[in-house]
Design a protein around this motif. Sequence first.
Motif, PDB file in Angstrom:
ATOM      1  N   PHE A 170     -23.947  53.349  95.082  1.00  0.00           N
ATOM      2  CA  PHE A 170     -23.162  54.592  95.402  1.00  0.00           C
ATOM      3  C   PHE A 170     -21.768  54.410  95.080  1.00  0.00           C
ATOM      4  O   PHE A 170     -20.937  55.491  94.883  1.00  0.00           O
ATOM      5  CB  PHE A 170     -22.774  54.493  96.951  1.00  0.00           C
ATOM      6  CG  PHE A 170     -24.386  55.109  97.462  1.00  0.00           C
ATOM      7  CD1 PHE A 170     -24.841  56.641  97.736  1.00  0.00           C
ATOM      8  CD2 PHE A 170     -24.790  54.196  98.290  1.00  0.00           C
ATOM      9  CE1 PHE A 170     -25.809  56.782  97.384  1.00  0.00           C
ATOM     10  CE2 PHE A 170     -26.115  54.584  99.075  1.00  0.00           C
ATOM     11  CZ  PHE A 170     -26.612  55.834  98.787  1.00  0.00           C
ATOM     12  N   ILE A 171     -21.320  53.250  94.095  1.00  0.00           N
ATOM     13  CA  ILE A 171     -19.965  53.882  93.161  1.00  0.00           C
ATOM     14  C   ILE A 171     -19.731  54.785  91.954  1.00  0.00           C
ATOM     15  O   ILE A 171     -18.868  55.123  92.849  1.00  0.00           O
ATOM     16  CB  ILE A 171     -19.828  51.905  92.413  1.00  0.00           C
ATOM     17  CG1 ILE A 171     -20.167  50.492  93.002  1.00  0.00           C
ATOM     18  CG2 ILE A 171     -18.899  52.162  91.745  1.00  0.00           C
ATOM     19  CD1 ILE A 171     -20.428  49.597  92.006  1.00  0.00           C
ATOM     20  N   GLU A 172     -20.690  55.049  91.606  1.00  0.00           N
ATOM     21  CA  GLU A 172     -21.017  56.356  90.855  1.00  0.00           C
ATOM     22  C   GLU A 172     -20.377  57.816  91.937  1.00  0.00           C
ATOM     23  O   GLU A 172     -19.645  58.604  90.957  1.00  0.00           O
ATOM     24  CB  GLU A 172     -21.709  56.725  90.287  1.00  0.00           C
ATOM     25  CG  GLU A 172     -21.852  57.411  89.181  1.00  0.00           C
ATOM     26  CD  GLU A 172     -20.774  58.029  88.059  1.00  0.00           C
ATOM     27  OE1 GLU A 172     -19.606  58.769  87.977  1.00  0.00           O
ATOM     28  OE2 GLU A 172     -19.570  57.078  87.456  1.00  0.00           O
ATOM     29  N   PHE A 173     -21.727  57.592  93.103  1.00  0.00           N
ATOM     30  CA  PHE A 173     -21.274  58.126  93.825  1.00  0.00           C
ATOM     31  C   PHE A 173     -19.778  58.823  94.524  1.00  0.00           C
ATOM     32  O   PHE A 173     -19.257  59.566  94.888  1.00  0.00           O
ATOM     33  CB  PHE A 173     -22.648  58.434  94.810  1.00  0.00           C
ATOM     34  CG  PHE A 173     -22.912  59.178  96.199  1.00  0.00           C
ATOM     35  CD1 PHE A 173     -23.293  60.755  95.744  1.00  0.00           C
ATOM     36  CD2 PHE A 173     -22.555  59.080  97.702  1.00  0.00           C
ATOM     37  CE1 PHE A 173     -23.421  61.565  96.536  1.00  0.00           C
ATOM     38  CE2 PHE A 173     -22.143  59.774  98.482  1.00  0.00           C
ATOM     39  CZ  PHE A 173     -22.820  61.577  98.015  1.00  0.00           C
ATOM     40  N   VAL A 174     -19.216  57.817  94.854  1.00  0.00           N
ATOM     41  CA  VAL A 174     -18.521  57.595  95.793  1.00  0.00           C
ATOM     42  C   VAL A 174     -16.787  58.292  94.692  1.00  0.00           C
ATOM     43  O   VAL A 174     -16.260  59.232  95.306  1.00  0.00           O
ATOM     44  CB  VAL A 174     -17.804  56.625  96.359  1.00  0.00           C
ATOM     45  CG1 VAL A 174     -16.405  56.214  96.642  1.00  0.00           C
ATOM     46  CG2 VAL A 174     -18.555  56.003  97.588  1.00  0.00           C
ATOM     47  N   ARG A 175     -16.992  57.397  93.377  1.00  0.00           N
ATOM     48  CA  ARG A 175     -16.142  58.408  92.201  1.00  0.00           C
ATOM     49  C   ARG A 175     -15.776  59.592  92.031  1.00  0.00           C
ATOM     50  O   ARG A 175     -15.248  60.370  92.214  1.00  0.00           O
ATOM     51  CB  ARG A 175     -16.526  57.359  90.922  1.00  0.00           C
ATOM     52  CG  ARG A 175     -15.225  57.552  90.199  1.00  0.00           C
ATOM     53  CD  ARG A 175     -15.942  56.943  88.842  1.00  0.00           C
ATOM     54  NE  ARG A 175     -15.738  55.678  89.140  1.00  0.00           N
ATOM     55  CZ  ARG A 175     -16.487  54.469  88.876  1.00  0.00           C
ATOM     56  NH1 ARG A 175     -18.139  55.134  88.146  1.00  0.00           N
ATOM     57  NH2 ARG A 175     -16.813  53.255  88.689  1.00  0.00           N
ATOM     58  N   ASN A 176     -16.862  60.223  91.933  1.00  0.00           N
ATOM     59  CA  ASN A 176     -17.439  61.656  91.984  1.00  0.00           C
ATOM     60  C   ASN A 176     -17.174  62.415  92.819  1.00  0.00           C
ATOM     61  O   ASN A 176     -16.468  63.333  92.966  1.00  0.00           O
ATOM     62  CB  ASN A 176     -18.501  61.798  91.513  1.00  0.00           C
ATOM     63  CG  ASN A 176     -18.899  63.952  91.177  1.00  0.00           C
ATOM     64  OD1 ASN A 176     -18.635  64.374  90.564  1.00  0.00           O
ATOM     65  ND2 ASN A 176     -19.434  64.139  92.039  1.00  0.00           N
ATOM     66  N   LEU A 188     -17.471  60.427 104.709  1.00  0.00           N
ATOM     67  CA  LEU A 188     -18.904  60.114 104.185  1.00  0.00           C
ATOM     68  C   LEU A 188     -17.857  59.062 103.186  1.00  0.00           C
ATOM     69  O   LEU A 188     -18.997  57.723 102.634  1.00  0.00           O
ATOM     70  CB  LEU A 188     -18.904  61.083 103.395  1.00  0.00           C
ATOM     71  CG  LEU A 188     -20.499  61.295 102.606  1.00  0.00           C
ATOM     72  CD1 LEU A 188     -21.170  60.267 103.757  1.00  0.00           C
ATOM     73  CD2 LEU A 188     -20.406  62.170 102.061  1.00  0.00           C
ATOM     74  N   ILE A 189     -17.082  59.423 103.075  1.00  0.00           N
ATOM     75  CA  ILE A 189     -16.157  58.924 101.583  1.00  0.00           C
ATOM     76  C   ILE A 189     -16.138  57.796 102.091  1.00  0.00           C
ATOM     77  O   ILE A 189     -15.996  56.311 101.426  1.00  0.00           O
ATOM     78  CB  ILE A 189     -15.283  58.610 101.581  1.00  0.00           C
ATOM     79  CG1 ILE A 189     -15.187  60.291  99.954  1.00  0.00           C
ATOM     80  CG2 ILE A 189     -14.300  57.984 100.088  1.00  0.00           C
ATOM     81  CD1 ILE A 189     -14.664  61.137  99.087  1.00  0.00           C
ATOM     82  N   HIS A 190     -15.505  57.114 103.606  1.00  0.00           N
ATOM     83  CA  HIS A 190     -15.520  55.527 104.125  1.00  0.00           C
ATOM     84  C   HIS A 190     -16.353  54.875 103.827  1.00  0.00           C
ATOM     85  O   HIS A 190     -16.840  53.601 104.009  1.00  0.00           O
ATOM     86  CB  HIS A 190     -14.363  56.052 105.283  1.00  0.00           C
ATOM     87  CG  HIS A 190     -13.632  54.487 105.679  1.00  0.00           C
ATOM     88  ND1 HIS A 190     -13.926  54.633 107.008  1.00  0.00           N
ATOM     89  CD2 HIS A 190     -13.832  53.739 105.147  1.00  0.00           C
ATOM     90  CE1 HIS A 190     -12.758  53.393 107.612  1.00  0.00           C
ATOM     91  NE2 HIS A 190     -13.525  52.532 106.638  1.00  0.00           N
ATOM     92  N   TYR A 191     -17.435  55.695 105.080  1.00  0.00           N
ATOM     93  CA  TYR A 191     -18.507  55.504 105.476  1.00  0.00           C
ATOM     94  C   TYR A 191     -19.212  53.795 103.600  1.00  0.00           C
ATOM     95  O   TYR A 191     -19.875  53.704 104.200  1.00  0.00           O
ATOM     96  CB  TYR A 191     -20.039  56.151 105.397  1.00  0.00           C
ATOM     97  CG  TYR A 191     -20.786  55.699 105.796  1.00  0.00           C
ATOM     98  CD1 TYR A 191     -21.306  55.301 106.573  1.00  0.00           C
ATOM     99  CD2 TYR A 191     -22.577  55.741 104.320  1.00  0.00           C
ATOM    100  CE1 TYR A 191     -22.514  54.641 106.964  1.00  0.00           C
ATOM    101  CE2 TYR A 191     -23.544  55.410 104.435  1.00  0.00           C
ATOM    102  CZ  TYR A 191     -23.747  54.373 105.655  1.00  0.00           C
ATOM    103  OH  TYR A 191     -24.966  54.124 106.121  1.00  0.00           O
ATOM    104  N   PHE A 192     -19.034  55.223 102.765  1.00  0.00           N
ATOM    105  CA  PHE A 192     -19.867  54.859 101.653  1.00  0.00           C
ATOM    106  C   PHE A 192     -18.684  53.891 100.831  1.00  0.00           C
ATOM    107  O   PHE A 192     -20.211  52.353 100.641  1.00  0.00           O
ATOM    108  CB  PHE A 192     -19.708  55.643 100.332  1.00  0.00           C
ATOM    109  CG  PHE A 192     -21.287  56.334 100.987  1.00  0.00           C
ATOM    110  CD1 PHE A 192     -22.526  56.035 100.782  1.00  0.00           C
ATOM    111  CD2 PHE A 192     -21.720  57.756 101.007  1.00  0.00           C
ATOM    112  CE1 PHE A 192     -23.715  56.706 101.190  1.00  0.00           C
ATOM    113  CE2 PHE A 192     -22.337  58.232 101.577  1.00  0.00           C
ATOM    114  CZ  PHE A 192     -22.996  57.437 101.379  1.00  0.00           C
ATOM    115  N   GLU A 193     -18.021  53.380 100.833  1.00  0.00           N
ATOM    116  CA  GLU A 193     -16.904  52.148 100.373  1.00  0.00           C
ATOM    117  C   GLU A 193     -17.438  51.185 101.732  1.00  0.00           C
ATOM    118  O   GLU A 193     -17.238  49.772 100.803  1.00  0.00           O
ATOM    119  CB  GLU A 193     -16.123  52.723 100.652  1.00  0.00           C
ATOM    120  CG  GLU A 193     -14.979  53.477  99.176  1.00  0.00           C
ATOM    121  CD  GLU A 193     -13.828  54.412  99.508  1.00  0.00           C
ATOM    122  OE1 GLU A 193     -13.064  54.645  98.455  1.00  0.00           O
ATOM    123  OE2 GLU A 193     -12.949  54.733 100.805  1.00  0.00           O
TER     124      GLU A 193
END
Length: 260
Positions: A170-176, A188-193
């Motif tokens: 998910f690192i690349e996913f969050v960056r995108n 959603l971004i906070h969740y993945f981070e």
Amino acid sequence: MLSFKSDKIEELGNLLTTHPIYTSIDTLEDAKVFMEHHVFAVWDFMTLLKALQIKMTNVTIPWVPTGDPAVRMMINEIVLGEESDEVVGGLSHFEWYLQAMNECGADTSKIDELVNTVREGGDYHAVIETLPFSIQQFVTTTLEVVEKGELHEIAAAFTIGRENLIPSMFIEFVRNLKNEAPEQTKTLIHYFERHIEVDGDEHGPLALSMLTRLCDNSQKRYEQCLRVSEQVLESRHLLWDGAFSDLLELKGSNKAVSIA
């Protein structure tokens, strides 16, 4: 010490971490499609986790101490963070993800029906059979591991197929998402981070230590763990392919999706 690696696991891990779905989410509508698939992975993660807690600790009364104290501590620590995260006021990460879906306007009806059926003691297998194939096979694979697998096999599905994989996926996913997606994806971004931070630094190493203790240097258990890990990784790849196929359809593309 045994290493929980094989050529097949490495290949599947690479396929998952480089899947085109991570760089294909450019709009709010794209994020909705992804979340409507991924929420089932969030739910079944908790199913794996609670199966481990049930088997490794005593959740019946009258209470008696059960199992390896070190393993008990590890699983209870992971459960605390996943089921009652202080960062979001004690919510489970599943409930937090549903909040993110609602913020985006994603459809939660399918996962709501499944969870409500389980809660009411209904035939949840019948509900699963109505889901898209990619989701259906993913959830069914996990349930089979939970219902039929040995403790170390369930731990392998959880550790190799989930915890150790999440940060790299998910690192690349969050960056995108940060570059392309609108304000409605903030939760959603906070969740993945949060998952990248916790699973990479805390829960991933804990889960690996737990799995190592459960295998106890047994070659047979090690081989069983590898087999189960390969199954759940293949299942996750099929889930991603299903979500990606729906994304391509949304974007009006006829590009074929390769099923590995």
